[in-house]
Motif scaffolding. Structure first.
Motif, PDB file in Angstrom:
ATOM      1  N   ALA A 100      10.635 -21.503  48.438  1.00  0.00           N
ATOM      2  CA  ALA A 100      10.558 -20.571  47.296  1.00  0.00           C
ATOM      3  C   ALA A 100      11.896 -20.471  46.610  1.00  0.00           C
ATOM      4  CB  ALA A 100      10.107 -19.207  47.802  1.00  0.00           C
ATOM      5  N   LYS A 101      12.920 -20.422  47.566  1.00  0.00           N
ATOM      6  CA  LYS A 101      14.256 -20.305  47.026  1.00  0.00           C
ATOM      7  C   LYS A 101      14.585 -21.509  46.165  1.00  0.00           C
ATOM      8  CE  LYS A 101      18.928 -19.064  48.471  1.00  0.00           C
ATOM      9  NZ  LYS A 101      19.880 -19.176  49.626  1.00  0.00           N
ATOM     10  N   LEU A 105      15.227 -21.655  42.629  1.00  0.00           N
ATOM     11  CA  LEU A 105      16.446 -22.276  42.134  1.00  0.00           C
ATOM     12  C   LEU A 105      16.124 -23.258  41.016  1.00  0.00           C
ATOM     13  CD1 LEU A 105      19.318 -21.725  43.453  1.00  0.00           C
ATOM     14  CD2 LEU A 105      19.231 -24.131  44.138  1.00  0.00           C
ATOM     15  N   VAL A 106      15.108 -24.102  41.375  1.00  0.00           N
ATOM     16  CA  VAL A 106      14.720 -25.118  40.391  1.00  0.00           C
ATOM     17  C   VAL A 106      14.299 -24.436  39.104  1.00  0.00           C
ATOM     18  CG1 VAL A 106      12.992 -26.860  39.864  1.00  0.00           C
ATOM     19  CG2 VAL A 106      14.133 -26.893  42.044  1.00  0.00           C
ATOM     20  N   GLU A 107      13.467 -23.427  39.380  1.00  0.00           N
ATOM     21  CA  GLU A 107      12.944 -22.747  38.183  1.00  0.00           C
ATOM     22  C   GLU A 107      14.079 -22.121  37.390  1.00  0.00           C
ATOM     23  OE1 GLU A 107       9.804 -20.075  39.286  1.00  0.00           O
ATOM     24  OE2 GLU A 107       8.457 -21.806  39.512  1.00  0.00           O
ATOM     25  N   LEU A 108      14.960 -21.517  38.189  1.00  0.00           N
ATOM     26  CA  LEU A 108      16.093 -20.888  37.539  1.00  0.00           C
ATOM     27  C   LEU A 108      16.869 -21.911  36.731  1.00  0.00           C
ATOM     28  CD1 LEU A 108      17.425 -17.993  37.615  1.00  0.00           C
ATOM     29  CD2 LEU A 108      19.140 -19.054  39.088  1.00  0.00           C
ATOM     30  N   LYS A 109      17.097 -23.034  37.506  1.00  0.00           N
ATOM     31  CA  LYS A 109      17.825 -24.107  36.831  1.00  0.00           C
ATOM     32  C   LYS A 109      17.121 -24.532  35.560  1.00  0.00           C
ATOM     33  CE  LYS A 109      20.806 -26.335  40.159  1.00  0.00           C
ATOM     34  NZ  LYS A 109      20.863 -27.377  41.244  1.00  0.00           N
ATOM     35  N   LYS A 111      14.947 -22.872  33.947  1.00  0.00           N
ATOM     36  CA  LYS A 111      14.980 -21.803  32.960  1.00  0.00           C
ATOM     37  C   LYS A 111      16.338 -21.802  32.286  1.00  0.00           C
ATOM     38  CE  LYS A 111      13.954 -17.004  32.273  1.00  0.00           C
ATOM     39  NZ  LYS A 111      14.922 -15.941  32.485  1.00  0.00           N
ATOM     40  N   GLN A 112      17.355 -21.949  33.184  1.00  0.00           N
ATOM     41  CA  GLN A 112      18.683 -21.943  32.609  1.00  0.00           C
ATOM     42  C   GLN A 112      18.836 -23.064  31.592  1.00  0.00           C
ATOM     43  OE1 GLN A 112      21.174 -21.990  36.038  1.00  0.00           O
ATOM     44  NE2 GLN A 112      21.531 -19.749  35.996  1.00  0.00           N
ATOM     45  N   ALA A 113      18.355 -24.209  32.054  1.00  0.00           N
ATOM     46  CA  ALA A 113      18.448 -25.374  31.150  1.00  0.00           C
ATOM     47  C   ALA A 113      17.701 -25.083  29.848  1.00  0.00           C
ATOM     48  CB  ALA A 113      17.862 -26.605  31.833  1.00  0.00           C
ATOM     49  N   LEU A 114      16.516 -24.524  30.056  1.00  0.00           N
ATOM     50  CA  LEU A 114      15.678 -24.223  28.882  1.00  0.00           C
ATOM     51  C   LEU A 114      16.395 -23.233  27.964  1.00  0.00           C
ATOM     52  CD1 LEU A 114      12.768 -25.307  28.403  1.00  0.00           C
ATOM     53  CD2 LEU A 114      12.042 -22.942  28.734  1.00  0.00           C
ATOM     54  N   ASP A 115      16.927 -22.219  28.721  1.00  0.00           N
ATOM     55  CA  ASP A 115      17.625 -21.205  27.940  1.00  0.00           C
ATOM     56  C   ASP A 115      18.776 -21.812  27.168  1.00  0.00           C
ATOM     57  OD1 ASP A 115      15.935 -19.335  28.684  1.00  0.00           O
ATOM     58  OD2 ASP A 115      17.292 -18.226  30.038  1.00  0.00           O
TER      59      ASP A 115
END
Lengths: 282, 435
Positions: A100-101, A105-109, A111-115
């Motif tokens: 999950a982490k 993390l991936v998602e965050l990444k 998302k971050q990338a997307l952002d």
């Protein structure tokens, strides 16, 4: 990196658990019968040596020991099993958590990338946006300038043309006027020649009413074609006497066509004639 | 640019100059021709059996031409022959330069009843000037024609016509046995339809119309001496007006018809008298030892002109009806006689003689100018038509007396040829009553 480590750790635990399991099972399966067998052998031997009671006691004690051992083993096994299960569960949980982490993390990444991307886009857009009015203004300005230039050019051209045309017209008018003047001079000559001819022709057709000398006078405006045909006759000054007026109108109408110069340009000077009928002057 | 402005200004200047000199050409006409107005009279259509008793178009045309004011265009020149407005193409008549066009038709509408329709057009304006319809008997055909002539004349000249009037005159007939007969006759103004009023073996002279056109005064020698009679035309009744001792002659009616001027020699010398028939009152007007004769009233009834030889030779004098000193009014010519007034009182017609040639003349009183109208040598007894535009007189042709008419301007003369015998002493009637 940590991913790989995590996975290795999980595998290690799994191998231990498996070994433990296999050991436990085989131990249990080999141990018990062999034990039994060994015990049986010893017992058999010992039984012969020990008195019954002692043997029984021993047996009971052994049996008890065995039962205790068995239950302890069982307990141990369950505990191990539970341990393994718990370890697996923990592992699973950890795994899940890790996953999950990782996912987070991936998602965050992501998302971050997307952002980041979004932000960049937004920024681009914003800069673009910010640039637009100015640009537009600029564009407009240039366009306008261009248009104005074209217009200016066109105007200049048109002005030039009008000026040319005007000049040409003026020249033409002047020429026409000069020609007219020339014609006028010619016409004056023709007038002197044709006026008596016209007058004589009308006089020849005017049947003067008897008594017309008593103060009657009328003026007619006569329009002629270039060939001298009488187009219209209008009484512009009536004599007040219908018979007299009719006689002069008929005189002009019957005199058609009147003698005019054959040159139509000159004949134009004769297109309108006022005839004044005044018998008193005769 | 400067060149442009200069050119433009120059142009405008020239334009103005040309405009000023381009004023409408003006031509002054002071002379015309003394001619008749050309009129086309189309033969009237006849709708009925047989042939019409009268050629109306011809009667009308002759009337108008005789007046001197018209020229009747030869019908052979006509491009069409319409009988009513529907058939009229003005172009046809403009081409032959007719100023006026008369068309008509006669239709039988009963036994001895005819409807006569006629229309008059202004050719160059292309409009009708007159249109009339009459229902008459056959013997009234000529009268209708004369009335149409009067309408045309009035519409085109602005003056009343005098075609539907009559003339009185004396015809002398000589029989094979050498006997002479004197006939007092009345005929239409064109000399047609003569009627004998009095037939006498003795001379008849000086017929004079009463102002109402109903009676004639005349001198008859039937009693072997001159006497003045008045005869009513309708019933032939007559009365002797003057049978004084000596000469009774030259009767003339006053414009109101209540008195007559006449010449009597009852006092020894021919003098002018005024007689009121009703009261039998007689008043002597002239007092001179010379011969005073041929009196005529002015239209306003205030003066009488007469012939007198008091200056040695006959001349015309004028005297107030109330009396006074006569004034001589003719000075041209060696002989002037038989004066009578035009209806407007502006002129008198008379016989003027020079070197033995007796001619008809008109004296314009205001201008005191004499215009001799005829060229024969023995013209006599002139009298104006009631509209003053023609003069009827007697002349001599081929050894006999004939009647002739001359337009007041002297341009057109015509002898009334159809009258038989030796004709003299004509007198033109006043206007006739219409139908």
């Amino acid at each position: 990196m940590s991913e790989g480590y995590g996975r290795a750790f999980i595998y290690a635990i799994l191998v231990h658990v498996l070994v433990l399991l296999v050991l436990g099972i085989s131990f249990d399966w080999q141990l018990i019968p062999s034990n039994n067998h060994q015990i049986d052998d010893k017992k058999v031997v010992q039984a012969t040596l020990v008195d019954e009671g002692k043997v029984q006691k021993e047996l009971d004690r052994i049996k008890k020991k065995e039962a205790a051992r068995k239950s302890a083993a069982k307990k141990e096994k369950a505990r191990l099993k539970e341990l393994v299960r718990q370890a697996a569960l923990a592992e699973k949980k950890a795994e899940k958590k890790r996953k999950a982490k990782a996912r987070r993390l991936v998602e965050l990444k992501k998302k971050q990338a997307l952002d980041k991307k979004k932000k960049a886009l937004e920024k681009k857009r914003k800069t673009l946006e910010a640039r637009k009015p100015a640009e537009r203004k600029k564009k407009k300005l240039t366009k306008k300038k261009k248009r104005e230039q074209i217009e200016k050019k066109r105007k200049a051209h048109a002005n030039k043309l009008t000026a040319q045309r005007k000049r040409r017209q003026a020249e033409k008018a002047l020429q026409a006027l000069l020609r007219k003047e020339q014609l006028q001079r010619q016409a004056q000559g023709e007038l002197n020649r044709y006026e008596p001819l016209i007058r004589q022709r009308v006089e020849r057709f005017w049947i003067r009413p008897p008594g017309a000398k008593t103060g009657l006078k009328a003026v007619l405006r006569v329009r002629l074609t270039p060939s001298g045909e009488v187009l219209t006759v209008r009484v512009v000054q009536s004599s007040g006497n219908a018979i007299f007026d009719r006689s002069v109108e008929n005189a002009v109408k019957k005199a058609t066509p009147l003698p005019l110069p054959s040159n139509p340009e000159l004949a134009e000077f004769f297109s309108v004639i006022d005839f004044e009928f005044d018998p008193q002057k005769g | 640019m400067r060149k442009l402005i200069t050119t433009t200004l120059l142009g405008i200047g020239l334009q103005l100059w040309v405009c000023q000199t381009m004023a409408i050409l003006k031509i002054e006409i002071t002379k015309g021709v003394e001619a008749g107005v050309p009129i086309a009279i189309v033969p009237f259509a006849w709708q009925g059996e047989g042939k019409p008793s009268q050629d109306l178009a011809k009667i009308i045309g002759d009337d108008l031409v005789r007046s001197g004011r018209f020229e009747s265009i030869d019908k052979d020149d006509f491009l069409s022959r319409p009988h009513d407005q529907a058939g009229v193409k003005f172009k046809d008549w403009r081409l032959i330069k007719a100023e006026a066009l008369a068309v008509g038709k006669v239709q039988r509408v009963g036994s001895n009843r005819y409807q006569v329709q006629f229309q008059l057009f202004d050719v160059f304006k292309g409009k009708q000037l007159a249109g009339y319809r009459y229902v008459v008997k056959a013997k009234q055909m000529r009268k209708v024609a004369h009335q149409i002539s009067d309408i045309i004349y009035e519409k085109l000249t602005g003056e009343p016509g005098a075609f539907d009037t009559r003339i009185a005159y004396v015809t002398v007939e000589q029989s094979d046995s050498g006997q002479r007969r004197f006939l007092l006759q009345v005929a239409d103004a064109d000399g047609h339809e003569p009627v004998t009023v009095l037939d006498s073996g003795e001379p008849i002279m000086s017929p004079a119309w009463s102002p109402d056109g109903k009676r004639l005064a005349y001198v008859s020698f039937e009693k072997r001496r001159s006497m003045v009679y008045v005869q009513t035309l309708a019933d032939g009744s007559r009365e002797r007006l003057a049978d004084f001792r000596g000469l009774n002659s030259a009767p003339a009616w006053s414009p109101d018809g209540k008195r007559l001027a006449l010449v009597l020699s009852r006092d020894g010398n021919p003098e002018i008298y005024i007689l009121s028939p009703r009261s039998r009152q007689l008043r002597r007007l002239t007092h001179h030892h010379a011969i005073d004769t041929e009196p005529a009233w002015s239209p306003n009834g205030r003066h009488i002109v007469f012939t007198s030889d008091r200056s040695g030779k006959p001349q015309i004098y004028r005297i107030a009806v109330s009396g006074g000193k006569p004034q001589r009014i003719t000075f041209e010519g060696e002989y002037n006689a038989r004066a009578s007034y035009a209806a407007d009182g502006q002129s008198i017609t008379l016989v003027s003689a020079n070197k033995g040639r007796y001619r008809i003349a008109v004296l314009y009183l205001r201008q005191n100018a004499m215009h001799v109208l005829t060229e024969a040598t023995l013209d006599e007894s002139p009298s104006f038509a009631p509209n003053g535009r023609m003069i009827l007189y007697a002349t001599e042709q081929g050894g006999r007396g004939v009647l002739a008419a001359v337009s007041a301007d002297g341009r057109v003369k015509q002898i009334l040829r159809f009258l038989k015998g030796d004709v003299r002493e004509p007198a033109w009637s006043p206007y006739n009553r219409k139908f």
